[in-house]
Design an enzyme around this catalytic site. Sequence first.
Site, short mmCIF file in Angstrom:
data_model
loop_
_atom_site.label_atom_id
_atom_site.label_comp_id
_atom_site.label_asym_id
_atom_site.label_seq_id
_atom_site.Cartn_x
_atom_site.Cartn_y
_atom_site.Cartn_z
N ASP A 135 3.13 2.44 2.50
CA ASP A 135 3.74 2.84 3.77
C ASP A 135 3.63 1.69 4.76
OD1 ASP A 135 4.47 5.68 3.37
OD2 ASP A 135 2.32 5.93 3.07
N CYS A 163 8.04 7.40 2.59
CA CYS A 163 8.68 8.63 2.14
C CYS A 163 9.48 9.28 3.27
CB CYS A 163 7.63 9.59 1.61
SG CYS A 163 6.46 10.13 2.88
N CYS A 169 1.47 10.33 7.48
CA CYS A 169 2.67 9.71 8.05
C CYS A 169 2.66 9.82 9.57
CB CYS A 169 3.93 10.38 7.49
SG CYS A 169 4.13 10.18 5.70
N CYS A 173 0.82 -1.21 0.00
CA CYS A 173 0.00 0.00 0.00
C CYS A 173 0.85 1.26 0.00
CB CYS A 173 -0.91 0.03 1.23
SG CYS A 173 -2.08 -1.33 1.30
#
Length: 307
Positions: A37, A62, A106, A35
């Site tokens: 992350d 990221c 995140c 997916c």
Amino acid sequence: MWNYTDKVKEHFFNPKNAGALDEANAVGEVGSITCGDALKLMMKVNPDSQVIEDAKFQTFGCGSAIASSSALTEMIIGKTVDEALAVTNRDIAEYLGGLPPEKMHCSVMGAEALRAAIANFKGEEWVDDHEEGELVCKCFGIDAAMIERAVTVNSLTTLEEVTHYTKAGGSCQTCHEKIEEVLEAVLAKTGALAPPKPHAPGTVGLDAIKPLAPKAEAPAAPAKLTNVQRMQKIMFAIEELRPQIQRDGGDVELVDIDGKDIYVRLTGACSGCSQSAGTMMGVQAKLVEALGEFVRVKPASLLPVGA
């Protein structure tokens, strides 16, 4: 380009507490590499005092994911389990001096991993893999409970904000209606959604008549890179990273590309450095962002024999 704070850059290029924690007695894993992350949070908790004595992380994602994970470990070391449980994704973002709206998911992933690790320590069941029908966004594996928490903690009011904070609805868009239902239910419960104005019996209030919004067109899929274009992007991204790594006395070079696996060699001060895992994650994040696809960066020592 995203507008990152200096603190985000600091935790991205020099992540704290990256790597495995052998003495961990509390582990939380959320997300999925498929997916985009994934985060594994490991904590060493004193069973008597319930104080988190150490914490480490391993993440695939990221730069914001690396920075958020690094910040989270710094925030929770020294706290008791109950104190850590009060840490929200907003606390993580504020610790970093803020994150771009599109990268707030995140910090949410960090908060979810923390909850999972604490549940693991307490012997409670934490399920990040849901039964069919319970998911709201099947593309990213996001359920209603996670959306509700994100909306409540961050005072979200729009579908776009929910997508930024959770990634739900960011792919095929077929779950947008369901996301809006969850959003409206939370807003109604918290009083943030104003009730409809009363109207005379036998009539329909004008506020109940809403024009149909034009159906959003699905974004065009980006053109697939040729092998040559893909290789050039990988080489260019690594060249962009080299000056930053060289300033710390190290260097990185591309060794081989095997599908999703990209092999690099760290040299100079980076070879054998305690932060080499963080450097590898930084290279991986840079390549993921440059290519628009999910790849794995591995040390050249893992190249198959004969390759």
